[in-house]
Design an enzyme around this catalytic site. Structure first.
Site, PDB file in Angstrom:
ATOM      1  N   TYR A   1       1.038  -1.103   0.085  1.00 50.83           N
ATOM      2  CA  TYR A   1       0.058   0.029   0.027  1.00 50.83           C
ATOM      3  C   TYR A   1       0.880   1.355   0.060  1.00 50.83           C
ATOM      4  O   TYR A   1       0.643   2.252  -0.878  1.00 50.83           O
ATOM      5  CB  TYR A   1      -0.899   0.095   1.263  1.00 50.83           C
ATOM      6  CG  TYR A   1      -2.278  -0.861   1.024  1.00 50.83           C
ATOM      7  CD1 TYR A   1      -3.169  -0.238   0.183  1.00 50.83           C
ATOM      8  CD2 TYR A   1      -2.447  -2.036   1.726  1.00 50.83           C
ATOM      9  CE1 TYR A   1      -4.349  -1.125   0.232  1.00 50.83           C
ATOM     10  CE2 TYR A   1      -3.785  -2.752   1.463  1.00 50.83           C
ATOM     11  CZ  TYR A   1      -4.709  -1.975   0.810  1.00 50.83           C
ATOM     12  OH  TYR A   1      -5.727  -2.910   0.356  1.00 50.83           O
TER      13      TYR A   1
ATOM     14  N   GLU B   1       2.567 -31.241  13.058  1.00 53.32           N
ATOM     15  CA  GLU B   1       1.851 -30.787  11.910  1.00 53.32           C
ATOM     16  C   GLU B   1       0.828 -30.101  12.599  1.00 53.32           C
ATOM     17  O   GLU B   1       0.458 -28.775  12.502  1.00 53.32           O
ATOM     18  CB  GLU B   1       1.252 -31.606  10.997  1.00 53.32           C
ATOM     19  CG  GLU B   1       0.621 -31.059   9.888  1.00 53.32           C
ATOM     20  CD  GLU B   1      -0.215 -32.023   9.104  1.00 53.32           C
ATOM     21  OE1 GLU B   1      -0.080 -33.281   9.098  1.00 53.32           O
ATOM     22  OE2 GLU B   1      -0.747 -31.595   8.337  1.00 53.32           O
TER      23      GLU B   1
ATOM     24  N   ASP C   1       0.198 -36.231   9.423  1.00 52.23           N
ATOM     25  CA  ASP C   1      -0.870 -37.067   9.094  1.00 52.23           C
ATOM     26  C   ASP C   1      -0.341 -38.003   8.056  1.00 52.23           C
ATOM     27  O   ASP C   1       0.567 -37.780   7.393  1.00 52.23           O
ATOM     28  CB  ASP C   1      -2.052 -36.353   8.466  1.00 52.23           C
ATOM     29  CG  ASP C   1      -3.016 -35.715   9.784  1.00 52.23           C
ATOM     30  OD1 ASP C   1      -2.945 -36.266  10.620  1.00 52.23           O
ATOM     31  OD2 ASP C   1      -3.922 -34.987   9.143  1.00 52.23           O
TER      32      ASP C   1
END
Lengths: 366, 366
Positions: B95, B196, B248
């Site tokens: 910005y 995780e 996982d």
């Protein structure tokens, strides 16, 4: 409430069910109804609450038997976790309880059914148990993601360890799952600043803004989780600190503010402990685009989803303030949103001036 | 490297450009090419690296002029931020630098062009500056989201404050943006366990698993950010601690592991500081479904996206190990994935046994 007390309540509930079975009565449980129709806006307390409706979950009702079984199963899993001293996640409980029940009907045919299929089902019974025994899942020792971070002049104690969040340098204190187990030892702050965005939080930490202001700064990275909301509430309630919420100038940011302040529909049964009715909004509003001279180059066109969400906000009882009606209608007219970082168009230090301006001059929305 | 040193390098670079202009030469900058073709797998170091290609960004080249302008603009913004002592976010810089350049051509026609349109453009020049002056944006004092949390027997010092992550009770230490500014004072751990999932991290904290094991436990909630990767790397490099990654059992989890271990394509130019080549995988593999007797009820059917991702993994040089080829091919054959929480089907405490089993018996993949 500690885990022993929660266990006592769960066991008491289980014992009542067992007693009815032993006395050859139909077992049944009464649970406050967590339905939209039983979610009421309490104007006086300025928060969402659960109404007086209760459901009676009976075992000998074909429509209720499955839910009944699930509730008793979860009751057992949570009681076991407490006895074993483990802190399973809601997903652990889902897996731990998921199994296939095989039975033979009077005609000799074999049927099988899973205790639950998706986590939605196991989560729903955890929530039923929360309202039924009036204990948060955090108090039961059930774990979940935690998003909240804190810095500033607040000293807490967790399991005997004292942590002074004004002495964290560039790091931050990450909140625990169960905020009620924290002792808030000392707070020497003039206000609490809740920041929607993590990167803005990091900036304010590195620039030691909290130290210049004597403010406790908190972020939950977007939509707040239960732990962060509970911590903000405790600071407000126990230490009478003003709470200001800084978000982007869009319907999502305004909604995030309202979740801190008034609660959410989904968790209305927790508002009494999670909501901070006194929280004030110091994020960007639709009229701030003019007020802070943010030119078209730094403004973003609203999407259809933004517009839809803004219309929803207009209907919520907790947005029924003339200031909000004006701002949301202005947004719907112009269809422009603005991010907090857009203030940097006035220089990289302007964010500090903006926050001070909003707070000192009372330019917030209640 | 502190901010003063970064500023010196930026100023030096700017001065060289100014000098060529003053000497009526065409200004040009040389920047290592952050392209896919210049991303190489370094087999010996076992990490992704940027190759030797460099781009020459010239001012008097129609195709390069816009990028040239953007790079010089960003150079100025970062130098200003350092001089003013502020720590803008990457979005603040977007910005702050965004504006419209209006110019009149030799025929008197007016043209206008924005310095940049989207944040992708401003982020890309930040990355160019990082590789050009060989300094991380964190060292430049640019802020961004931070995801990492730590508990365990490690003492760090940040801005003079000492923080002992073994004395945090149920809370955790949230990492800072610039991990290199931390002093790691003392580590008395036997290993580093990277988790995780945040909820699993919370469980292990509440169950004081780290204390029983003498382990530093870290999570970054899924895909790790730069700060978390840098911290893991420092623990591994400076304290020679073994690093184990628990995810996982699906291609996404395996990829997360590889990002910790070998780096990512997008940030290959940072691997030398962010990757931990010695990290070992102790998450679930395809064959663990049999090994740990996880029945069909707890296993999830792979989606098309999982399959696509698995095929990609097979092609990456850093997955060219017989163990990985075997596991990924088994996954592609069975098309079944399994979450870490599925271990709870063997009891809520089984997670601890699983982690110990994998580490003690060396059942990890390197």
């Amino acid at each position: 409430m500690d885990r022993a007390e929660v266990l006592r309540r769960l066991e008491e509930w289980g014992a009542r069910l067992a007693k009815s079975i032993l006395e050859l009565e139909e077992p049944a449980m009464e649970i406050p109804a967590r339905t939209l129709s039983n979610t009421v806006w309490d104007e006086r307390a300025r928060m969402l609450r659960l109404g007086p409706e209760r459901i009676r979950r009976r075992f000998l009702d074909v429509k209720e038997a499955r839910k009944f079984m699930q509730t008793v199963l979860m009751l057992r899993l949570i009681a076991e976790a407490i006895r074993e001293g483990v802190y399973p996640t809601i997903r652990d409980l889902y897996y731990n309880g998921k199994h296939t029940i095989i039975y033979r009907d009077p005609w000799g045919r074999t049927h099988s059914e899973n205790t639950w299929e998706e986590q939605d089902e196991s989560n729903a019974v955890i929530e039923d148990i929360e309202v039924a025994v009036n204990a948060l899942r955090e108090e039961m020792g059930v774990s979940a993601d935690v998003k909240g971070k804190v810095v500033g002049p607040v000293v807490i104690r967790s399991q005997g360890y004292e942590l002074d969040a004004s002495k964290f340098g560039e790091t931050a204190l990450s909140l625990p799952v169960n905020v009620d187990a924290l002792e808030i030892v000392k707070v020497e702050a003039s206000y609490v600043l809740v920041v929607e965005k993590d990167a803005i939080f990091q900036r304010l930490v590195r620039e030691r803004f909290w130290s210049q202001e004597g403010a406790v700064i908190i972020t939950a990275k977007g939509m707040p989780d239960r732990a962060t909301r509970r911590f903000v509430r405790r600071l407000s309630e126990e230490f009478k600190l003003p709470v200001y919420v800084l978000t982007d100038g869009d319907p999502y940011g305004w909604y995030i503010y309202s979740v801190y302040k008034s609660g959410s529909i989904k968790l209305s049964y927790e508002s009494e402990r999670l909501a901070t009715p006194g929280a004030k909004f110091i994020g960007l509003t639709a009229s701030d685009i003019d007020e802070y001279k943010i030119s078209d180059n730094y403004v973003i066109a609203a999407t259809e989803r933004d517009v839809k969400r803004a219309r929803e906000l207009l209907r919520y009882p907790w947005f029924q303030r003339p200031e909000w009606a004006r701002e949301i209608n202005l947004f719907l007219k112009r269809r422009k949103k603005v991010e907090i970082e857009a203030l940097s168009t006035h220089g990289l230090k302007f964010l500090h001036d903006y926050i001070r301006d909003k707070i000192r001059r009372g330019k917030f929305i209640d």
